[in-house]
Design a protein around this motif. Structure first.
Motif, PDB file in Angstrom:
ATOM      1  N   TYR A  73       0.828  -1.205   0.000  1.00 11.06           N
ATOM      2  CA  TYR A  73       0.000   0.000   0.000  1.00 11.06           C
ATOM      3  C   TYR A  73       0.867   1.262   0.000  1.00 11.06           C
ATOM      4  O   TYR A  73       0.614   2.195  -0.772  1.00 11.06           O
ATOM      5  CB  TYR A  73      -0.924  -0.015   1.221  1.00 11.06           C
ATOM      6  CG  TYR A  73      -1.773   1.217   1.362  1.00 11.06           C
ATOM      7  CD1 TYR A  73      -2.872   1.419   0.546  1.00 11.06           C
ATOM      8  CD2 TYR A  73      -1.465   2.182   2.322  1.00 11.06           C
ATOM      9  CE1 TYR A  73      -3.646   2.555   0.680  1.00 11.06           C
ATOM     10  CE2 TYR A  73      -2.232   3.315   2.462  1.00 11.06           C
ATOM     11  CZ  TYR A  73      -3.333   3.505   1.634  1.00 11.06           C
ATOM     12  OH  TYR A  73      -4.095   4.630   1.765  1.00 11.06           O
ATOM     13  N   HIS A  76       2.476   1.773  -3.366  1.00  6.94           N
ATOM     14  CA  HIS A  76       1.502   2.286  -4.328  1.00  6.94           C
ATOM     15  C   HIS A  76       1.321   3.800  -4.146  1.00  6.94           C
ATOM     16  O   HIS A  76       1.301   4.554  -5.126  1.00  6.94           O
ATOM     17  CB  HIS A  76       0.166   1.564  -4.164  1.00  6.94           C
ATOM     18  CG  HIS A  76      -0.942   2.165  -4.963  1.00  6.94           C
ATOM     19  ND1 HIS A  76      -1.016   2.050  -6.332  1.00  6.94           N
ATOM     20  CD2 HIS A  76      -2.007   2.914  -4.595  1.00  6.94           C
ATOM     21  CE1 HIS A  76      -2.081   2.699  -6.767  1.00  6.94           C
ATOM     22  NE2 HIS A  76      -2.700   3.227  -5.728  1.00  6.94           N
ATOM     23  N   LYS A  77       1.183   4.229  -2.899  1.00  7.50           N
ATOM     24  CA  LYS A  77       1.023   5.666  -2.628  1.00  7.50           C
ATOM     25  C   LYS A  77       2.237   6.458  -3.109  1.00  7.50           C
ATOM     26  O   LYS A  77       2.092   7.544  -3.666  1.00  7.50           O
ATOM     27  CB  LYS A  77       0.809   5.908  -1.127  1.00  7.50           C
ATOM     28  CG  LYS A  77      -0.541   5.502  -0.640  1.00  7.50           C
ATOM     29  CD  LYS A  77      -1.579   6.407  -1.238  1.00  7.50           C
ATOM     30  CE  LYS A  77      -2.883   6.294  -0.519  1.00  7.50           C
ATOM     31  NZ  LYS A  77      -3.888   7.182  -1.081  1.00  7.50           N
ATOM     32  N   ARG A  79       4.334   5.636  -5.550  1.00  8.42           N
ATOM     33  CA  ARG A  79       4.331   5.670  -7.018  1.00  8.42           C
ATOM     34  C   ARG A  79       3.336   6.696  -7.535  1.00  8.42           C
ATOM     35  O   ARG A  79       3.620   7.425  -8.490  1.00  8.42           O
ATOM     36  CB  ARG A  79       3.997   4.291  -7.583  1.00  8.42           C
ATOM     37  CG  ARG A  79       5.180   3.373  -7.658  1.00  8.42           C
ATOM     38  CD  ARG A  79       4.892   2.155  -8.517  1.00  8.42           C
ATOM     39  NE  ARG A  79       3.704   1.424  -8.126  1.00  8.42           N
ATOM     40  CZ  ARG A  79       3.680   0.449  -7.227  1.00  8.42           C
ATOM     41  NH1 ARG A  79       4.787   0.077  -6.630  1.00  8.42           N
ATOM     42  NH2 ARG A  79       2.552  -0.169  -6.939  1.00  8.42           N
TER      43      ARG A  79
END
Length: 156
Positions: A73, A76-77, A79
């Protein structure tokens, strides 16, 4: 941390940038998530036989999946933030190039904003404490469940 600032370790960087993590980190994270998911599915499958053991297995599955899922998670944040920063910088350069012949350089100054790229807060102490609490709950429930009696086979 995937968003790194210019430093001695990264002399080619001029601003904070997203750097791809080593290969083993996503593999380890996905392994934890998949293993935890399989344990949780097994807990649901054995729900009819012994409820306390099933809940304990579900806690173990969550404890296995939580750190890997949290890391995925956060990656992802990071990126998404890096992509947004790249798009904003590209739009500012494009706007500056488009209006360069029509406006004075002083008027183009506000278009070149500096957006600080900061990594998503990992909060590993909280994630580690949550994982440890889940493991303690698993051990406590397994101890409370006790051994399952094996029926004796009577000779015929």
């Amino acid at each position: 941390m995937p968003i790194v600032s210019p430093s001695i370790a990264h002399p080619t960087l001029t601003e904070p940038t997203y750097v791809r993590p080593p290969f083993w980190k996503p593999v380890l994270a996905w392994t934890g998530v998949v293993t935890g998911g399989l344990i949780a599915v097994a807990a649901v499958a054995t729900l009819g036989s012994d409820g306390l053991t099933s809940v304990a297995m579900a806690l173990l599955g969550l404890a296995a999946a939580l750190p890997g899922g949290w890391w995925l998670y956060c990656e992802h944040k990071d990126r998404v933030r890096a992509e947004e920063d790249f798009q904003l910088d590209r739009q500012a350069v494009l706007a500056g190039q488009t209006m360069a012949g029509y406006v004075s350089p002083d008027a183009l100054g506000p278009l070149t904003w500096d957006t600080p790229l900061t990594p998503f807060r990992r909060r590993w102490p909280s994630v580690g404490s949550g994982t440890a609490a889940l493991l303690v709950g698993f051990v406590a429930l397994m101890a409370a469940a006790g051994p399952t009696p094996v029926p004796a086979v009577e000779p015929t």
